[in-house]
Design a protein around this motif. Structure first.
Motif, mmCIF file in Angstrom:
data_model
loop_
_atom_site.group_PDB
_atom_site.id
_atom_site.type_symbol
_atom_site.label_atom_id
_atom_site.label_comp_id
_atom_site.label_asym_id
_atom_site.label_seq_id
_atom_site.Cartn_x
_atom_site.Cartn_y
_atom_site.Cartn_z
ATOM 1 N N LYS A 3 0.839 -1.192 0.000
ATOM 2 C CA LYS A 3 0.000 0.000 0.000
ATOM 3 C C LYS A 3 0.878 1.247 0.000
ATOM 4 C CE LYS A 3 -3.850 1.998 2.665
ATOM 5 N NZ LYS A 3 -4.754 1.778 3.830
ATOM 6 N N LEU A 4 0.431 2.305 -0.675
ATOM 7 C CA LEU A 4 1.168 3.567 -0.642
ATOM 8 C C LEU A 4 1.240 4.083 0.789
ATOM 9 C CD1 LEU A 4 -0.315 5.500 -3.718
ATOM 10 C CD2 LEU A 4 1.833 4.222 -3.614
ATOM 11 N N ASN A 5 2.393 4.640 1.144
ATOM 12 C CA ASN A 5 2.504 5.187 2.490
ATOM 13 C C ASN A 5 2.078 6.657 2.513
ATOM 14 O OD1 ASN A 5 4.792 6.862 1.804
ATOM 15 N ND2 ASN A 5 6.110 5.049 1.975
ATOM 16 N N HIS A 6 2.059 7.222 3.701
ATOM 17 C CA HIS A 6 1.575 8.593 3.898
ATOM 18 C C HIS A 6 2.380 9.585 3.068
ATOM 19 C CE1 HIS A 6 -0.338 11.872 6.135
ATOM 20 N NE2 HIS A 6 0.856 12.419 6.261
ATOM 21 N N ASP A 7 3.698 9.443 3.058
ATOM 22 C CA ASP A 7 4.547 10.379 2.318
ATOM 23 C C ASP A 7 4.309 10.279 0.815
ATOM 24 O OD1 ASP A 7 5.665 11.342 4.630
ATOM 25 O OD2 ASP A 7 7.424 10.025 4.553
ATOM 26 N N GLU A 8 4.135 9.069 0.308
ATOM 27 C CA GLU A 8 3.898 8.896 -1.125
ATOM 28 C C GLU A 8 2.592 9.562 -1.549
ATOM 29 O OE1 GLU A 8 5.947 4.700 -2.387
ATOM 30 O OE2 GLU A 8 4.287 4.600 -0.961
ATOM 31 N N ILE A 9 1.572 9.440 -0.733
ATOM 32 C CA ILE A 9 0.285 10.060 -1.052
ATOM 33 C C ILE A 9 0.385 11.580 -0.974
ATOM 34 C CG2 ILE A 9 -2.068 10.386 -0.182
ATOM 35 C CD1 ILE A 9 -2.108 7.403 0.485
ATOM 36 N N ASN A 10 1.015 12.088 0.087
ATOM 37 C CA ASN A 10 1.078 13.537 0.282
ATOM 38 C C ASN A 10 1.988 14.241 -0.719
ATOM 39 O OD1 ASN A 10 -0.720 13.497 2.383
ATOM 40 N ND2 ASN A 10 0.828 13.542 3.990
ATOM 41 N N SER A 11 2.992 13.533 -1.229
ATOM 42 C CA SER A 11 3.921 14.150 -2.183
ATOM 43 C C SER A 11 3.544 13.866 -3.637
ATOM 44 C CB SER A 11 5.349 13.649 -1.926
ATOM 45 O OG SER A 11 5.447 12.248 -2.166
ATOM 46 N N SER A 12 2.408 13.219 -3.852
ATOM 47 C CA SER A 12 2.010 12.851 -5.215
ATOM 48 C C SER A 12 1.796 14.091 -6.082
ATOM 49 C CB SER A 12 0.743 11.994 -5.190
ATOM 50 O OG SER A 12 -0.320 12.691 -4.575
ATOM 51 N N ILE A 13 2.080 13.936 -7.353
ATOM 52 C CA ILE A 13 2.045 15.033 -8.323
ATOM 53 C C ILE A 13 0.820 14.871 -9.214
ATOM 54 C CG2 ILE A 13 3.311 16.172 -10.185
ATOM 55 C CD1 ILE A 13 5.848 14.746 -8.986
ATOM 56 N N THR A 14 0.048 15.935 -9.358
ATOM 57 C CA THR A 14 -1.181 15.872 -10.149
ATOM 58 C C THR A 14 -0.887 15.870 -11.643
ATOM 59 O OG1 THR A 14 -2.446 17.025 -8.442
ATOM 60 C CG2 THR A 14 -3.363 17.034 -10.665
ATOM 61 N N ILE A 15 -1.570 14.995 -12.363
ATOM 62 C CA ILE A 15 -1.573 15.014 -13.828
ATOM 63 C C ILE A 15 -2.922 15.575 -14.265
ATOM 64 C CG2 ILE A 15 -1.417 13.663 -15.944
ATOM 65 C CD1 ILE A 15 0.144 11.565 -14.453
ATOM 66 N N PRO A 16 -2.976 16.826 -14.735
ATOM 67 C CA PRO A 16 -4.259 17.366 -15.199
ATOM 68 C C PRO A 16 -4.708 16.646 -16.471
ATOM 69 C CG PRO A 16 -2.619 19.113 -14.837
ATOM 70 C CD PRO A 16 -1.888 17.813 -14.838
ATOM 71 N N LEU A 17 -5.969 16.286 -16.529
ATOM 72 C CA LEU A 17 -6.545 15.704 -17.741
ATOM 73 C C LEU A 17 -7.318 16.799 -18.457
ATOM 74 C CD1 LEU A 17 -7.804 12.204 -16.530
ATOM 75 C CD2 LEU A 17 -5.522 12.914 -17.276
ATOM 76 N N THR A 18 -6.918 17.093 -19.666
ATOM 77 C CA THR A 18 -7.516 18.188 -20.414
ATOM 78 C C THR A 18 -8.136 17.667 -21.705
ATOM 79 O OG1 THR A 18 -5.386 18.655 -21.482
ATOM 80 C CG2 THR A 18 -5.886 19.854 -19.464
ATOM 81 N N PRO A 19 -9.107 18.401 -22.257
ATOM 82 C CA PRO A 19 -9.756 17.943 -23.490
ATOM 83 C C PRO A 19 -8.750 17.733 -24.611
ATOM 84 C CG PRO A 19 -11.000 19.737 -22.509
ATOM 85 C CD PRO A 19 -9.717 19.638 -21.736
#
Length: 242
Positions: free
Chosen positions: A11-27
């Motif tokens: 399972k992902l740990n707390h740091d991995e979740i909190n430091s995750s980088i958003t990939i915007p999905l655009t049209p």
């Protein structure tokens, strides 16, 4: 229906979740089947063991792809950090034929590929990705692509009305005054969106039941980003009295 948890992947740990980088999905346009897409790519040293996240809409179909010189892995996690999907070697082999143009760098060197094809989101919300890139000292190209087909999701939300959209827009203007500084009336067709455009250059839009934000201010990115669905935001708007 929730995806089954893959117990043998940590399972992902707390740091991995909190430091995750958003990939915007655009049209996207000109890409058969897919309505939204987002990607991460580079030609230098890839981030070490990164975690990415994206917003998915319940019922929509998603395909994920990553490449690096050596065989990477590709894992998908739910909002709690549980692994729910991973690539299979059979799918990877078939995808190499379809995506052969993505597997060679500028020097003609072939890279390896992993895919998760035709995965259906069990809920609207955040999901996480581990791309598992394996680079070589010289050939460092890496790529991660997330694409979505919204047609299956539209069937679930197409009965909602423009009135519901306006209630969400009104709530958004009240809750996010820094983004939407004044009330605007909705316009029926702004480049295919039911939308409101604000004096600071930002905009709110809706198309096929998906709510979009346009970051068009002076320091904005100029991107149109899917932020959720009418079904996601309507309860908040109603609870706030809109």
């Amino acid at each position: 229906m929730a995806d089954a948890i893959i117990d043998n992947i940590p399972k992902l740990n707390h740091d991995e979740i909190n430091s995750s980088i958003t990939i915007p999905l655009t049209p996207t346009s000109g890409v058969p089947k897919y309505d939204l897409s987002g990607m991460v790519f580079g030609t230098t040293q890839a981030p070490f063991d990164p975690t990415y996240k994206f917003f998915a809409t319940e019922g929509a179909t998603y395909s994920l792809l990553d490449t690096s010189f050596f065989d990477p892995y590709l894992r998908l996690y739910d909002r709690s950090g549980n692994a729910i999907a991973t690539n299979s070697e059979d799918s990877d082999s078939a995808a190499e034929i379809i995506f052969s143009d993505l597997l060679h760098d500028e020097n003609g060197e072939k890279h390896s590929l992993d895919v998760i094809i035709e995965w259906t989101a069990p809920y609207s919300g955040i999901f996480f990705i581990k791309p598992g890139w394996e680079q070589e000292l010289i050939h460092k190209n890496y790529l991660l692509v997330v694409s979505s087909d919204m047609d299956t999701a539209v069937q679930q939300i197409s009965q909602l009305s423009d009135t519901d959209t306006d209630r969400i827009f009104n709530w958004g203007e009240s809750a996010y005054t820094n983004l939407f500084p004044e009330h605007q009336n909705s316009q029926a067709d702004v480049q295919g969106y039911y939308a409101r455009i604000y004096s600071n250059g930002d905009a709110l839009g809706e198309r096929d039941g998906i709510i979009y934000y346009y970051d068009g201010g002076t320091d904005g990115t100029g991107e149109i980003v899917a932020v959720g669905t009418i079904s996601d935001y309507l309860p908040q708007a109603v609870a706030a009295g809109f």
